[in-house]
Design a protein around this motif. Structure first.
Motif, PDB file in Angstrom:
ATOM      1  N   THR B 205       0.769  -1.255   0.057  1.00 25.79           N
ATOM      2  CA  THR B 205       0.013   0.070   0.007  1.00 25.79           C
ATOM      3  C   THR B 205       0.738   1.169   0.016  1.00 25.79           C
ATOM      4  O   THR B 205       1.806   1.338   0.573  1.00 25.79           O
ATOM      5  N   PRO B 227      -3.847   0.979  -2.833  1.00 23.68           N
ATOM      6  CA  PRO B 227      -3.080  -0.010  -3.022  1.00 23.68           C
ATOM      7  C   PRO B 227      -2.508  -0.253  -4.252  1.00 23.68           C
ATOM      8  O   PRO B 227      -2.807  -0.050  -5.435  1.00 23.68           O
ATOM      9  N   ASP B 230      -3.043  -6.279  -7.872  1.00 25.07           N
ATOM     10  CA  ASP B 230      -4.240  -6.478  -8.557  1.00 25.07           C
ATOM     11  C   ASP B 230      -5.592  -6.198  -7.532  1.00 25.07           C
ATOM     12  O   ASP B 230      -6.230  -7.322  -7.286  1.00 25.07           O
ATOM     13  N   SER B 231      -5.898  -5.129  -7.296  1.00 26.54           N
ATOM     14  CA  SER B 231      -7.093  -4.572  -6.657  1.00 26.54           C
ATOM     15  C   SER B 231      -7.928  -3.855  -7.287  1.00 26.54           C
ATOM     16  O   SER B 231      -7.428  -2.975  -8.220  1.00 26.54           O
ATOM     17  N   THR B 232      -9.321  -3.942  -7.112  1.00 29.05           N
ATOM     18  CA  THR B 232     -10.223  -3.239  -7.917  1.00 29.05           C
ATOM     19  C   THR B 232     -10.444  -1.797  -6.868  1.00 29.05           C
ATOM     20  O   THR B 232     -11.003  -0.995  -7.578  1.00 29.05           O
ATOM     21  N   TRP B 335      -4.526  -6.218   0.352  1.00 33.15           N
ATOM     22  CA  TRP B 335      -5.667  -5.703  -0.419  1.00 33.15           C
ATOM     23  C   TRP B 335      -6.001  -6.906  -1.343  1.00 33.15           C
ATOM     24  O   TRP B 335      -7.036  -6.943  -2.031  1.00 33.15           O
ATOM     25  N   GLY B 336      -4.938  -7.875  -1.838  1.00 37.10           N
ATOM     26  CA  GLY B 336      -5.476  -8.909  -2.731  1.00 37.10           C
ATOM     27  C   GLY B 336      -5.912 -10.164  -2.174  1.00 37.10           C
ATOM     28  O   GLY B 336      -5.836 -11.068  -2.727  1.00 37.10           O
ATOM     29  N   ALA B 402     -11.674  -8.108  -3.271  1.00 39.44           N
ATOM     30  CA  ALA B 402     -11.443  -6.819  -3.935  1.00 39.44           C
ATOM     31  C   ALA B 402     -10.609  -6.810  -5.034  1.00 39.44           C
ATOM     32  O   ALA B 402      -9.650  -5.868  -4.940  1.00 39.44           O
ATOM     33  N   VAL B 403     -10.704  -7.929  -5.896  1.00 39.92           N
ATOM     34  CA  VAL B 403      -9.621  -7.840  -6.640  1.00 39.92           C
ATOM     35  C   VAL B 403     -10.173  -8.154  -7.921  1.00 39.92           C
ATOM     36  O   VAL B 403     -11.274  -8.757  -8.241  1.00 39.92           O
ATOM     37  N   THR B 407      -6.902 -12.753 -10.432  1.00 40.77           N
ATOM     38  CA  THR B 407      -6.623 -13.036  -9.176  1.00 40.77           C
ATOM     39  C   THR B 407      -7.508 -14.241  -8.421  1.00 40.77           C
ATOM     40  O   THR B 407      -7.116 -15.146  -7.674  1.00 40.77           O
TER      41      THR B 407
END
Lengths: 322, 416
Positions: B205, B227, B230-232, B335-336, B402-403, B407
């Motif tokens: 992050t 982040p 591969d986070s949305t 986050w992933g 949230a990816v 992923t």
């Protein structure tokens, strides 16, 4: 109509009529001092207003209208009472998720909620319909009955006549709301428990404070109706048929209410005069949330300004043929 | 018939008599038009003017700002919170984004998932660790959750029902009892959201101070949490009160852009002591009260049936209420991370879990909501929302995070 004529036009000249200068005091309709030069007093406007009020409230149809308005809270109260007499709750038979109209379920907590339930039920259609009838008829009804030109003979001026008409319609707004509120309060106190009131926020307040809030709400409901009163007055100046003006006002009200329920048209919703009407419920939160109330009052003021001035523009420049 | 033409009378004699009637008419009609025009201009301009301005505040580093949040000792606070969420959940008939619990009792579990979709206004009041209240404002109704010492009440004025629970002694704060909401909405106030976001801060992050802002009339620093990987989630922004260190605004923007997916902000805030009567609740005479222990008893009676009857994602929330979901696993970190759980029904859903028993349009609905994917794990469907993607495999496993899509598939392959 006869009261208005005698009050406003005691010295109607024959033949083609021209409104005369009220600044010329000798022509003012004060029989007690016909020759004394006298400045125009505000009482002159008030006497016109008083005669308008008398015309409005002495009509049988106004009294019948108020009677019907008073009957609705009684019906609601009795219906809720019958449904919940055996200890059930409102809407229990229709599945738990069906909550019913605003405040209905709380009427069993405290009778004062019948006031709010009745106002919330009647504000969308019944009350504005009654206002539409009165306001729509105000000018067009006179034109239709052939009495408008005699009213204009009086040296009052068209602006003043219009203001008196609108003031009378506003008084009707207040009287109609108060009639509903008082009927609901009486029926609610007879059929349901009273005492401390639990507001919708879950906060408990004394019955006195709740009565104060009910008074504020009645005032807000009456003010919510000022917009449609101005609209009705404007429509009333457009036509010489009282029925047409009433129908147009009420039709417009229904159209606006339908548009207000269509989510796809949400962009126009904040500009519809009915949109913030139910904001009066925010007075029952603790602390009171004024945002919606302020928006509602601002919107009503805007409608009054726009349609009031439109009515004035129309009425003061129009040829009166009837 | 004689016509009566308008004549000049005293109150408007500033008009010259010679002025042609036509021009006067146009002028008079101009008045309502002008009023409407001024009003329209005001409506358009005032919010634009009121919203502007980033106050001048001394520079501060991200660490100092985070420390400010952590050491903030604000115990008393009340205000209004506006929540706007646009997670991209489909709007199903019935208004809510999810099936929603059908129990009519005013339990928090049946009410709070509503917050996951659309705009809501909340009122919050905190007075120390023992007394809190959160109300969801509805049209002509209010849902209030009130905690006073060990008493927890919920009152739904719309249906006139109440819910009562007694928190155990040494209770974990009320939020421990509250149901798990879909990610990022666990708690609705900016403070709790900020805490969660900061807890997720690690080396995946980037954290920085991103200017200043004015929130609810107070000066605030903006903390941006971005982040990597591969986070949305594009960025999380937290506006922190410059004086009190209280987060006042919390926004989550999706990597795909567009308006904020989650926007929680105070519209008014007061750091004074809230009125005491707001924390006291006694159910009114006609109110139906549901006791938590009755619910527990009923839950034991029906056993697993209760869980089975609940649709889709809601089941996660319900499971959480009684302790950790036994099937919940977390794959990955930060986050992933991807959560893995099993659908109560098992097997590839036929859409039943999203649209109830109406099987007819369910198939179409499934296709419009999800896309088919295949991999080493077999085949499944991916449900897209703006922030959260979910992969439902045909053997009844669900991967949520949230990816991005890849992923999720990786996680499913690894779990195989």
């Amino acid at each position: 109509m006869s009261q208005a004529e005698t009050a406003a036009a005691p010295t109607a000249p024959a033949g083609p009529v021209k409104a005369t200068e009220p600044a010329e005091p000798t022509r003012a309709a004060v029989p007690t001092a016909p020759d004394a030069p006298r400045p125009v007093s505000p009482l002159w406007t008030l006497s016109l207003f008083r005669s308008e009020l008398a015309i409005t409230f002495r009509r049988w149809r106004t009294i019948a209208l108020l009677g019907v308005l008073a009957l609705v809270p009684v019906l609601i109260g009795v219906a809720v009472w019958i449904e919940t007499r055996d200890g059930g709750s409102v809407g229990a038979g229709r599945g738990g998720d069906e909550v019913g109209p605003a405040f209905f379920s709380q009427v069993t907590n405290n009778g004062i909620f019948l006031v709010f339930a009745s106002l919330a039920t009647m504000l969308p259609i019944f009350l504005p319909m009654a206002i539409g009838v009165i306001a729509g008829d105000s000018v067009a009804g006179e034109a239709n009955g052939g009495t408008l030109r005699y009213l204009l003979v009086a040296p009052a001026g068209r602006t003043r006549l219009l203001l008196a008409k609108y003031a009378a319609a506003l008084v009707f707004c207040l009287v109609a709301t108060v009639v509903v509120a008082v009927a609901a309060l009486t029926v609610g106190a007879m059929l349901f428990p009273h005492g401390d009131v639990t507001l919708i926020s879950g906060t408990r307040v004394s019955y006195g404070e709740a009565l104060g809030r009910a008074a504020v709400i009645a005032g807000l409901v009456a003010l919510s109706l000022t917009g449609i009163a101005a609209l009705g007055l404007f429509i009333s100046t457009l036509t010489s048929s009282g029925i047409a003006a009433m129908a147009a006002t009420v039709g417009l009200l229904i159209t606006v209410q339908i548009v207000n329920t269509i989510p796809q048209l949400h962009i126009v919703h904040p500009y519809l005069f009915t949109h913030y009407w139910l904001s009066f419920a925010d007075v029952l939160r603790d602390p009171i949330l004024w945002d919606g109330v302020v928006k509602n009052l601002g919107l009503q003021a805007l409608y009054v300004a726009v349609f009031g001035s439109a009515a004035w523009a129309r009425f003061t420049t129009r040829d009166i043929t009837a | 018939m004689a016509r009566i033409r308008p004549t000049q009378v005293a109150e408007d004699d500033f008009w010259e008599d010679e002025r042609p009637v036509r021009r006067r008419k146009a002028f008079r009609y101009g008045l309502p038009v002008a009023v409407a025009g001024v009003a329209a201009a005001t409506v358009g301009l005032v919010p634009a003017l009121a919203d502007s301005g980033s106050p001048d505040l001394p520079k501060i580093s991200a660490e100092e700002l985070i420390a400010k949040i952590a050491t903030s000792d604000t115990q008393q606070l009340s205000g209004s919170v506006k929540i706007d969420t646009d997670l991209g959940f489909p709007a199903l008939p019935g208004g809510g984004g999810f099936g929603g619990g059908s129990d009519s009792a005013a339990t928090p579990t049946s009410k709070l998932p509503e917050l996951a979709a659309g705009g809501h206004t909340l009122r919050v009041a905190f007075d120390g660790p023992d007394r809190q209240r959160v109300s969801i404002l509805e049209e002509a109704a209010e849902y209030s959750l009130i905690r006073n010492g060990d008493q927890v009440w919920a009152y739904d004025s719309g249906s006139n029902t109440a819910y009562h629970a007694t928190a155990p002694k040494k209770a974990p704060a009320k939020r421990g009892e509250r149901p798990e909401l879909p990610k990022d909405l666990k708690d609705a106030t900016p403070q709790q959201l900020a805490k969660r976001a900061l807890a997720a801060v690690d080396d995946t992050t980037e954290v920085k101070v991103d200017g200043t802002a004015k929130v609810a009339g107070r000066d605030a620093y903006q903390l941006a949490i971005i982040p990597r990987g591969d986070s949305t989630i594009g960025a999380v922004r937290i506006a922190v009160d410059a004086d009190k260190g209280v987060p006042l605004k919390f926004t989550v923007t999706a990597k795909s852009g567009g308006k904020a997916a989650v926007d929680v902000r105070f519209t008014s805030v007061d750091f004074g002591k809230p009125t005491a009567r707001g924390f006291e609740f006694t159910p009114p005479k006609g109110t139906k009260v549901t006791e938590q222990r009755d619910l527990d008893r009923a839950a034991r009676k029906h056993g697993a049936g209760l869980d089975k009857g609940l649709p889709g994602l809601d089941a996660i929330g319900k499971g959480k209420g009684k302790g950790e979901h036994p099937d919940l696993k977390v794959i990955g970190e930060g986050w992933g991370s991807v959560a893995q759980l099993s659908l109560p029904g098992g097997g590839l859903p036929t859409g039943k879990h999203l649209s109830g028993k109406e099987a007819g349009p369910a198939g179409d609905l499934m296709d419009s909501l999800s896309s088919k994917v295949e991999g080493q794990f077999g085949s499944g469907r991916i449900f897209h929302t703006r922030l959260v993607n979910a992969l439902v495999t045909e053997d009844g496993k669900v991967f949520v995070g949230a990816v991005g899509k890849d992923t999720l598939i990786d996680a499913a392959n690894k779990a195989k």
